[in-house]
Design an enzyme around this catalytic site. Structure first.
Site, mmCIF file in Angstrom:
data_model
loop_
_atom_site.group_PDB
_atom_site.id
_atom_site.type_symbol
_atom_site.label_atom_id
_atom_site.label_comp_id
_atom_site.label_asym_id
_atom_site.label_seq_id
_atom_site.Cartn_x
_atom_site.Cartn_y
_atom_site.Cartn_z
ATOM 1 C CG HIS A 232 -2.077 0.867 1.234
ATOM 2 N ND1 HIS A 232 -2.520 1.572 0.145
ATOM 3 C CD2 HIS A 232 -2.907 1.253 2.268
ATOM 4 C CE1 HIS A 232 -3.548 2.346 0.483
ATOM 5 N NE2 HIS A 232 -3.796 2.176 1.776
ATOM 6 C CG HIS A 273 -4.505 0.499 -8.308
ATOM 7 N ND1 HIS A 273 -5.818 0.435 -7.900
ATOM 8 C CD2 HIS A 273 -3.920 1.478 -7.566
ATOM 9 C CE1 HIS A 273 -6.016 1.346 -6.956
ATOM 10 N NE2 HIS A 273 -4.884 1.997 -6.740
ATOM 11 N NE ARG A 282 -3.705 8.303 -7.748
ATOM 12 C CZ ARG A 282 -3.865 7.437 -6.752
ATOM 13 N NH1 ARG A 282 -4.113 7.884 -5.535
ATOM 14 N NH2 ARG A 282 -3.778 6.141 -6.962
ATOM 15 C CG ASP A 328 2.907 4.395 -4.419
ATOM 16 O OD1 ASP A 328 2.744 5.470 -3.815
ATOM 17 O OD2 ASP A 328 2.218 3.382 -4.202
ATOM 18 N NE ARG A 354 -5.358 8.422 0.139
ATOM 19 C CZ ARG A 354 -5.203 7.384 -0.675
ATOM 20 N NH1 ARG A 354 -5.317 6.166 -0.224
ATOM 21 N NH2 ARG A 354 -4.991 7.574 -1.961
HETATM 22 N N1 NMX Z 1 4.567 -6.943 -9.316
HETATM 23 C C1 NMX Z 1 4.552 -8.279 -9.113
HETATM 24 N N2 NMX Z 1 3.413 -9.009 -9.012
HETATM 25 C C2 NMX Z 1 2.251 -8.354 -9.160
HETATM 26 C C3 NMX Z 1 2.203 -6.968 -9.398
HETATM 27 C C4 NMX Z 1 3.420 -6.250 -9.457
HETATM 28 N N3 NMX Z 1 3.484 -4.943 -9.636
HETATM 29 N N4 NMX Z 1 0.907 -6.596 -9.489
HETATM 30 C C5 NMX Z 1 0.167 -7.704 -9.309
HETATM 31 N N5 NMX Z 1 0.985 -8.761 -9.090
HETATM 32 C C6 NMX Z 1 0.586 -10.146 -8.776
HETATM 33 C C7 NMX Z 1 -0.135 -10.149 -7.416
HETATM 34 O O1 NMX Z 1 0.789 -10.211 -6.336
HETATM 35 C C8 NMX Z 1 -1.005 -11.375 -7.537
HETATM 36 O O2 NMX Z 1 -0.223 -12.510 -7.286
HETATM 37 P P1 NMX Z 1 -0.838 -13.763 -6.470
HETATM 38 O O3 NMX Z 1 -1.978 -14.242 -7.299
HETATM 39 O O4 NMX Z 1 0.312 -14.692 -6.373
HETATM 40 O O5 NMX Z 1 -1.297 -13.205 -5.154
HETATM 41 C C9 NMX Z 1 -1.388 -11.360 -9.000
HETATM 42 O O6 NMX Z 1 -0.396 -10.588 -9.677
HETATM 43 C C10 NMX Z 1 -2.750 -10.762 -9.287
HETATM 44 O O7 NMX Z 1 -2.803 -9.496 -8.668
HETATM 45 P P2 NMX Z 1 -3.802 -8.373 -9.173
HETATM 46 O O8 NMX Z 1 -5.182 -8.912 -9.070
HETATM 47 O O9 NMX Z 1 -3.354 -7.826 -10.470
HETATM 48 O O10 NMX Z 1 -3.533 -7.222 -8.091
HETATM 49 P P3 NMX Z 1 -3.983 -7.123 -6.566
HETATM 50 O O11 NMX Z 1 -5.240 -6.349 -6.512
HETATM 51 O O12 NMX Z 1 -3.950 -8.439 -5.870
HETATM 52 O O13 NMX Z 1 -2.776 -6.272 -5.940
HETATM 53 C C11 NMX Z 1 -1.238 -4.468 -5.743
HETATM 54 C C12 NMX Z 1 -2.639 -4.900 -6.192
HETATM 55 C C13 NMX Z 1 -1.149 -2.968 -5.830
HETATM 56 C C14 NMX Z 1 -1.033 -4.885 -4.275
HETATM 57 C C15 NMX Z 1 -0.197 -5.144 -6.659
HETATM 58 O O14 NMX Z 1 -0.360 -4.699 -7.989
HETATM 59 C C16 NMX Z 1 1.247 -4.886 -6.210
HETATM 60 O O15 NMX Z 1 1.741 -5.605 -5.336
HETATM 61 N N6 NMX Z 1 1.942 -3.845 -6.806
HETATM 62 C C17 NMX Z 1 3.282 -3.504 -6.394
HETATM 63 C C18 NMX Z 1 3.229 -2.707 -5.081
HETATM 64 C C19 NMX Z 1 2.691 -1.321 -5.318
HETATM 65 O O16 NMX Z 1 3.156 -0.565 -6.171
HETATM 66 N N7 NMX Z 1 1.695 -0.951 -4.465
HETATM 67 C C20 NMX Z 1 1.117 0.403 -4.510
HETATM 68 C C21 NMX Z 1 -0.397 0.430 -4.835
HETATM 69 C C22 NMX Z 1 -0.974 1.811 -4.740
HETATM 70 N N8 NMX Z 1 -0.957 2.322 -3.378
HETATM 71 O O17 NMX Z 1 -0.257 3.273 -3.136
HETATM 72 O O18 NMX Z 1 -1.596 1.752 -2.461
HETATM 73 C C1 MLT Z 2 -4.261 4.436 -4.063
HETATM 74 O O1 MLT Z 2 -4.234 5.647 -3.777
HETATM 75 O O2 MLT Z 2 -3.978 4.006 -5.205
HETATM 76 C C2 MLT Z 2 -4.629 3.505 -3.006
HETATM 77 O O3 MLT Z 2 -4.989 3.977 -1.794
HETATM 78 C C3 MLT Z 2 -4.777 2.079 -3.288
HETATM 79 C C4 MLT Z 2 -6.212 1.744 -3.579
HETATM 80 O O4 MLT Z 2 -6.976 2.581 -4.032
HETATM 81 O O5 MLT Z 2 -6.556 0.567 -3.341
#
Ligand code: NMX
Ligand code: MLT
Length: 392
Positions: A232, A273, A282, A328, A354
């Protein structure tokens, strides 16, 4: 995706919806913002990129009042925030001063700092508590930066009438050209990060805690703990560390690096995401701002190359729902370029922003149902040994 596909849908819960982190399951209404999977977040109906250059104080007004202020209202709110920022409670400062410089994560300090303010001055009126906390954030942030860094309390006196961001930079002791660039980047950062619908983890956590009628400060502290996770809010810290590990803007080398991270089962920070299905507007706003502020910065150049390379690699995996850049991806590079060289502080800026959106949403939930408030959150979990009627 057509607009009609972006409309919220109501559906029956099936087995396949269980254990998905409530993904896509509607649980309530949100008056401050909604997130279009392809066009990003809209604050009270305005696309966030249209608001990016406005003052953070005006966006506080927008999220609280559900409309933009006129000039008088804008001045009045800025004055009110400045007045509420007077005299930081000594008790809260003493709690922070008793913590060891460099210990824990900066987000732990933010969470403790908010809780400490709550101990010192909770009124129980969520609107007053929200505005007091928002007003205190610049000094709380500067105090955390200085104390955690072992530099003691801010030396310059607080001058809240300068504006929230301007006062924070002043309290850090930064002046002149350097201050101007910091202020430019931080004002945009705050506006872009204030709110992201009702279901993001930190907002949802804060509202859950608030639904039990915990104080605004206790709820916000919980929200900050939720934001501190690397998937997050802490992704902004991890993303800059990631960019610094890449160390080159050569696309071939970046591709090799991304592939090796994926092979090692590590996230590609700044991409993906839970809701968005296109590049986050953004991210685009911040990359455009970098073109103005720091076009030749090494980290910034790597971010620009990564923005092109990573989605191609991530889209090879059909499991990844969104291979594009998120909020991010570039924020760390910009913060670094204007003088914030310690990535472990970056998520506190996300938290500061936030606090505003989460406060507005907690107030809305307390006012719901003709003032009775949203009931205490209590979703259903199905026991694994429980005889159940299957859902599908
Ligand atoms: N890098 C590696 N693996 C990924 C990524 C990524 N950027 N995005 C999705 N996946 C994987 C995810 O871990 C999941 O694996 P598993 O089935 O083994 O659990 C699979 O792909 C399916 O995930 P999604 O349905 O596409 O995404 P989900 O909604 O579960 O997760 C995040 C969303 C944001 C947690 C994920 O995209 C991620 O880990 N991104 C990298 C971290 C990041 O940049 N987070 C910031 C988000 C915004 N914020 O500020 O909160
Ligand atoms: C964002 O700003 O992208 C987040 O707080 C993550 C989300 O909306 O799930």
């Amino acid at each position: 995706m057509s607009d009609s596909e972006e409309q919220p849908t109501l559906f029956e819960i099936k087995d396949s919806n269980l254990d998905t982190g409530l993904r896509g399951i509607p649980v309530g209404t949100c008056r401050t913002s909604f997130v279009s999977p392809t066009k990003g977040v809209h604050y009270v109906g305005y696309p966030v990129s249209d608001l990016a250059d406005m003052s953070p104080e005006d966006i506080v007004f927008l999220l609280f009042e559900k409309r933009l202020p006129n000039r008088q209202e804008s001045q009045d709110l800025a004055k009110e925030i400045a007045a509420r920022a007077e005299e930081m409670p000594a008790g809260a400062l003493r709690i922070l001063e008793s913590m060891t410089p460099g210990s824990g994560h900066a987000m732990d300090w933010l969470s403790v700092g908010i809780q400490a303010l709550g101990i010192a001055e909770t009124t129980g009126d969520v609107r007053a508590d929200s505005l007091n906390l928002i007003a205190r954030m610049p000094e709380l942030m500067a105090t955390i930066f200085r104390l955690r860094g072992g530099r003691g309390l801010p030396k310059s006196g607080s001058e809240p009438q300068r504006g929230m961001v301007e006062n924070f930079v002043h309290l850090l002791g930064v002046e002149g050209d350097e201050a101007e660039k910091m202020i430019r980047v931080l004002r945009t950062f705050l506006v872009l990060h204030m709110d992201h619908g009702g279901g993001n983890l930190s907002t949802f956590s804060g509202k859950c805690v608030a639904s039990g009628r915990a104080t605004l400060y206790a709820s916000m502290s919980s929200a900050m703990n939720a934001l501190s996770g690397p998937l997050h809010g802490r992704a902004n810290q991890s993303c800059l560390e990631f960019v610094q590990r890449i160390g080159t803007d050569d696309p071939a080398k970046i591709e090799e690096f991304v592939r090796s991270e994926l092979a090692a089962k590590r996230p590609i920070y700044g991409f993906g995401h839970a809701v968005l299905r296109a590049e986050d507007p953004r991210a685009a706003v911040q990359i455009d701002l970098g073109e103005e502020i720091c076009p030749d910065d090494e980290n910034y150049k790597i971010v620009k190359a990564l923005r092109e390379v990573a989605p191609k690699v991530l889209s090879e995996n059909p499991k990844i729902s969104n291979p594009h850049a998120n909020v991010d991806v570039a924020s760390g590079a910009l913060l670094h370029a204007v003088g914030f060289h310690k990535p472990e502080y970056y998520t506190t800026f996300f938290g500061w922003a936030r606090v505003i959106g989460i406060s507005a949403q907690i107030i809305d939930e307390r006012n719901a149902r003709s003032g009775r408030g949203v009931p205490i959150y209590r979703p259903k979990y199905i026991g694994v040994n429980q005889p159940i009627q299957r859902l599908e």
